[in-house]
Every structure is written in structure tokens, then in C-alpha cells.
Design an enzyme around this catalytic site. Structure first.
Site, PDB file in Angstrom:
ATOM      1  N   PHE A 112       0.812  -1.220   0.000  1.00 19.90           N
ATOM      2  CA  PHE A 112       0.000   0.000   0.000  1.00 19.90           C
ATOM      3  C   PHE A 112       0.843   1.268   0.000  1.00 19.90           C
ATOM      4  CE2 PHE A 112       0.883  -0.022   4.508  1.00 19.90           C
ATOM      5  CZ  PHE A 112       0.658   1.272   4.964  1.00 19.90           C
ATOM      6  N   LYS A 113       2.095   1.166   0.465  1.00 20.45           N
ATOM      7  CA  LYS A 113       2.947   2.350   0.524  1.00 20.45           C
ATOM      8  C   LYS A 113       3.197   2.936  -0.871  1.00 20.45           C
ATOM      9  CE  LYS A 113       3.590   1.604   4.973  1.00 20.45           C
ATOM     10  NZ  LYS A 113       4.838   1.343   5.633  1.00 20.45           N
ATOM     11  N   ASP A 114       3.061   2.107  -1.909  1.00 17.61           N
ATOM     12  CA  ASP A 114       3.286   2.604  -3.272  1.00 17.61           C
ATOM     13  C   ASP A 114       2.314   3.722  -3.637  1.00 17.61           C
ATOM     14  OD1 ASP A 114       5.402   0.850  -4.002  1.00 17.61           O
ATOM     15  OD2 ASP A 114       3.970  -0.754  -4.374  1.00 17.61           O
TER      16      ASP A 114
END
Length: 523
Positions: A112-114
Site C-alpha cells: 500500500f505504501k506505493d
């Protein structure tokens, strides 16, 4: 839109200044001067927008066009999400009646950090190009040294967002042996010259403490012009608010319900968020404050449950592990004691519920900052602080919390991979996603077509194959190697044997990290 600090002593920062600085000079975190409301007609106006179009509308509320012209912002958004593998960027997947998984792992590093860090990387590049326009002499160019700490996914996402960008050096600190093998491989196999991985003997909290120490070291920060990619950076939180709006509209489309209608008002949505550093769920808080119809935000924790305990009694207390350290769990990205982004929520709670009503409006920010600073000092020196009943009541208006054991995590992975209901399609989830789903099932009293849970899926299951294997290894008729090969992304093939570059330091000491950074930059 200007930005201020949670400690109340820094104000009137531009968006660019807040993003490039990361941490406020007074030690606090940047937040917007005020939380903007979405347009009065957003439920109909935004309902059919693509993720990219929706991102432009949300981000524009926080970024003045005088800082980033609308067309430039649109270009930044389009470039940031061109690397994603799914056309919806963050698709919504129904697993059973009333329960949906928001898949946030379709970016380049399968986490999800992308969603935020692809955007942040392009923001850094945009600001640097503007500062360095027309400057040819390398010695005169403005440069940034980005330093981040990771419990796994932030590191690889930051690296993939910043690799090979001009005038940027990136250093990622991670705790030795406390990230998954795939996560470590994703970071250390990136051989671009501007990428530097540092394996630190200690925990993620140790790495995070070093990071905060570096930003508090004014001489070091000034000399190397430090920038932050951890979720202390406001741009990280801002980018993540978009998928809350997107998921809500996706839900209503899947139900053939018109946003804003009487039928839509009958749908009660709880977001269940596996929570470590509090950034992901904080983005949901901002979306809620902007006007997104949200029933509850559910803080889902593992055995490192300091946040769960806070939402039960209003006391933030560092009691974890037999030795006072962090519990190692099957969901390592959440193996965190002190959640940095929690301070942002505490500011709003303090302002709304702890500041005396007699304090003039013009002085409330300063008073709230003083209260938050006192809490943070107590946490550091005494290991705890108590916010009181009024603050807890304010927090519980929108938040709830649950905690999940490793055993329960495994049981949930098994249950959804091999559902007992023949009509339910199998779904493979990583352990962090399983924590979110398990917490929702234990806390939300009723889950059905009108009482909906959207549980955030923060990583592809292949990133935590050991945990998935542990959950499924005793299942009758399951050949795990064949099973996992079917879900393994092609991008992971050969990753574990690829060439690596990493610097190992034996102890979590700020001086050792400074030595590594100074040595690498001198080269």
C-alpha cells in the site's frame, strides 16, 4: 493552504516547505492549517471519477495552484499511477456479504505504501527540478538526502519511488532480521547509485528513534538537507486519503446505489485498517473530516497493542514484550510501539476536548500544541501519558479498536483460503490483511449488505509467504509449493538470489548511522 505543527510553535509553511522538511523545526508534525471540506456536491460530482481524476480533486484542496499549477499536478498524478498493474489502482473486492477487501497492493512493490510514495517521489523530483532550473554546475545544485526508517514496506516503496532521480540520495534504515525475506530482497537488490540500505541491529522503533534524532540534529540536517519519506511526511497522508473516497464510490457502484440518495444513506461503512504507524488510518480520519460518510474507523492491531489499549482507556503506555521490547509477530509491519502519526490525531483531540473552552480561538492551536508536547515528553520519559475521559470520548466518536493474535491471524487466512461455504470463492490474504479482517469480525456487531466493512489489504500475500505457509501448511490436500507458485508475482522470480548491496551496523546508534551517511555522501 498553509501548514502548521502539532507542537503549536511553527506556522505558515507552504506545501512545498512541509513536504521537503518532513518534520517541523519544533519537533512536531506538519498538518494543514485547517481541514478543508469536500465540495457540497462531491457525492454526485466525484462519483464516477477515475482514481487519477479523484486524486486531482482531493489533492487540489490541500495544494494551492500557485504552488503547483493544476496541469502540473495532473501530470504528477498520472505519472505516479502509471506504474500500477490494475486499471482501478486500488480495486474493491467483495469476499462475502457485507465484507469487502480494498486491495492496495497493485503498485510496483506490491504494498500500500506505493500509493503514496510513487507520488512523493515525483513531488521531490518536481520541486528539485524547479529549484535547479538553469543551474549547470553540480556544486551549486540544490540536493536532498532522503532518510527513512522501515518495518518492511516503506523502504522498498520509497526506493522504487526515488531510485535514479537526479539530485536525490536515499538512505533506508531497517531492523536486522525483522522484515520479511522478500521485503529485504526488494530493498537491497536495487543497485542504483543513489540508493543506500542500512541494516540496523535493533527494532523498527529503534530505527524510528534514530530517524527522529537525525531530523532534530540541526547541524546534520542543514549540512545534508534531509528530507523524509516516512509517514511523518504530510504528502504521504494526503495521497492516502484518495483511496477512501474511491472505495466508497466503488462500493456504491457495485450495489447500483446513487451517491447521496436516501438508499445510500442507509449504508453504514466501517473501515478496518491494520495499523502500525497510524498513517493509513489517519488518512481515513482526514477523509471523514472532509465529509466522507464513515460510520467507524477500526484500528486493528496485533500483539503490539498500545493503540488498542489507548482506545479502551485513554492511556498511551509502552508495555510490550517480556523484556519491554517489541513482540515479533506474523505481521511485522505492525510490530511498532510508538506510532509517529498518532501525534497528528492527538493534536485534534487535544484542541477539541482538552483545551479549556475559555481559551480564545486564536490561542487554541498553541495551547493544543503545548498539551501534545507534554504528552510526548511523558511518553518518552515516563513511558506513558493519560489523556483523560473527555479526550477518550472524543476519540471514540469515530474510532474503535481490536487486537488480534498470531493464532487468530492464521485461522483467518485458512478460513478465507478454504471457505466452508461452497458459494464463497477462495481468497488469499497476507497476515496484515488478516489482522484487519479478524478485528472487524470480532468488533463489528453486524456485517451485512447495509452494515458494510471495508478492510484494507496492505500487501500482496507473496510478500509474507512464510506466514501464509504457516497458516496453510497443515491443511489437508494443500501442496503449498504448487499453491503459492500460482499466486507468486513474476516480479519476485529470481529476487532472492539477485545481487545485493547493504551496509550492516551492529547497534541502533545514531552516531553509527551518521557515519554511514557521511561516508557514502563523501564518495
Amino acid at each position: 493552504m498553509k501548514y502548521k505543527s502539532t507542537r503549536g510553535k511553527a506556522n505558515n509553511y507552504t506545501f512545498e516547505q512541509a513536504v521537503l522538511a518532513g518534520l517541523s523545526p519544533d519537533g512536531g508534525l506538519f498538518i494543514p492549517q485547517s481541514i478543508p471540506k469536500a465540495p457540497s456536491d462531491f457525492l454526485t460530482k466525484w462519483a464516477s471519477l477515475s482514481f487519477q481524476e479523484l486524486a486531482l480533486e482531493v489533492l487540489s484542496l490541500y495544494i494551492d495552484e500557485s504552488e503547483i499549477p493544476r496541469q502540473d499536478l495532473q501530470d504528477l498524478v498520472n505519472r505516479s499511477y502509471a506504474t500500477f498493474r490494475h486499471k482501478d489502482i486500488t480495486p474493491l473486492h467483495q469476499v462475502k456479504d457485507g465484507l469487502y477487501i480494498l486491495e492496495l497492493f497493485h503498485g510496483p512493490t506490491f504494498a500500500f505504501k506505493d500509493v503514496a510514495l510513487q507520488f512523493v517521489g515525483n513531488l521531490f523530483e518536481y520541486f528539485l527540478k524547479r529549484k535547479n532550473a538553469g543551474i549547470e554546475n553540480p556544486a551549486d545544485r540544490h540536493k536532498i538526502t532522503v532518510v527513512g526508517a522501515t518495518s518492511g514496506d516503506t523502504g522498498s516503496a520509497a526506493i522504487y519511488g526515488l531510485r535514479n532521480k537526479q539530485d536525490l540520495e536515499v538512505f533506508i534504515l531497517f531492523p536486522t532480521g525483522r522484515v520479511s525475506p522478500i521485503q529485504e530482497a526488494q530493498m537491497t537488490t536495487v543497485l542504483d547509485k543513489n540508493v543506500h540500505n542500512v541494516s540496523v541491529g535493533g527494532t523498527f522503533d529503534d530505527c524510528q528513534d534514530i530517524l527522529k534524532g537525525l531530523f532534530a540534529n540541526k547541524d546534520f540536517m542543514s549540512k545534508y538537507n534531509l528530507g523524509a519519506v516516512n509517514s511523518i511526511n504530510w504528502a504521504r497522508i494526503l495521497a492516502q486519503t484518495v483511496y477512501y473516497f474511491h472505495s466508497y464510490f466503488s462500493l456504491l457502484r457495485s450495489l447500483n446505489i446513487t451517491p447521496g440518495s436516501e438508499e445510500a444513506k442507509k449504508i453504514h461503512v466501517t473501515y478496518s485498517v491494520p495499523t502500525g504507524n497510524f498513517g493509513d488510518i489517519l488518512a481515513g480520519y482526514y477523509a471523514h473530516q472532509m465529509g466522507l460518510p464513515t460510520s467507524k474507523l477500526l484500528v486493528a492491531t496485533n500483539a503490539n497493542d498500545i493503540l488498542y489499549r489507548f482506545f479502551r482507556n485513554g492511556v498511551c503506555e509502552k508495555i510490550v514484550g517480556d523484556d519491554g521490547g517489541v513482540h515479533e509477530t506474523l505481521s511485522p509491519a505492525m510490530d511498532i510501539v510508538v506510532s509517529s502519526n498518532f501525534e497528528r490525531l492527538l493534536f485534534y483531540l487535544a484542541r477539541d476536548a482538552a483545551v479549556d473552552a475559555s481559551v480564545p480561538e486564536s490561542e487554541k492551536d498553541t495551547k493544543a500544541g503545548e498539551i501534545v508536547n507534554g504528552w510526548m515528553v511523558d511518553l518518552k520519559q515516563k513511558g506513558r501519558f493519560d489523556t483523560g475521559a473527555q479526550v477518550l470520548a472524543e476519540a471514540k466518536r469515530i474510532f474503535d479498536a481490536g487486537h488480534v493474535s498470531d493464532q487468530e491471524t492464521c485461522e483467518t487466512i485458512r478460513a478465507y483460503c478454504h471457505p466452508k461455504d461452497a458459494a464463497q470463492a477462495p481468497y488469499v490474504m497476507d497476515p496484515h490483511t488478516a489482522v484487519g479482517v479478524t478485528a472487524a469480525q470480532s468488533v463489528v456487531s453486524k456485517i451485512d449488505s447495509q452494515n458494510v466493512v471495508i478492510s484494507l489489504s496492505t500487501a500482496h500475500p507473496a510478500k509474507f509467504s512464510e506466514a501464509v505457509e504457516r497458516a496453510l501448511k497443515d491443511q489437508e490436500g494443500v501442496n503449498f509449493e504448487q499453491f503459492f507458485k500460482a499466486v507468486l508475482p513474476k516480479e519476485f522470480e529470481g529476487l532472492m538470489t539477485a545481487e545485493r548491496r547493504v551496509t550492516v551496523i551492529p547497534r541502533a546508534e545514531e552516531a553509527l548511522v551518521i557515519e554511514v551517511i557521511a561516508k557514502e555522501l563523501s564518495c
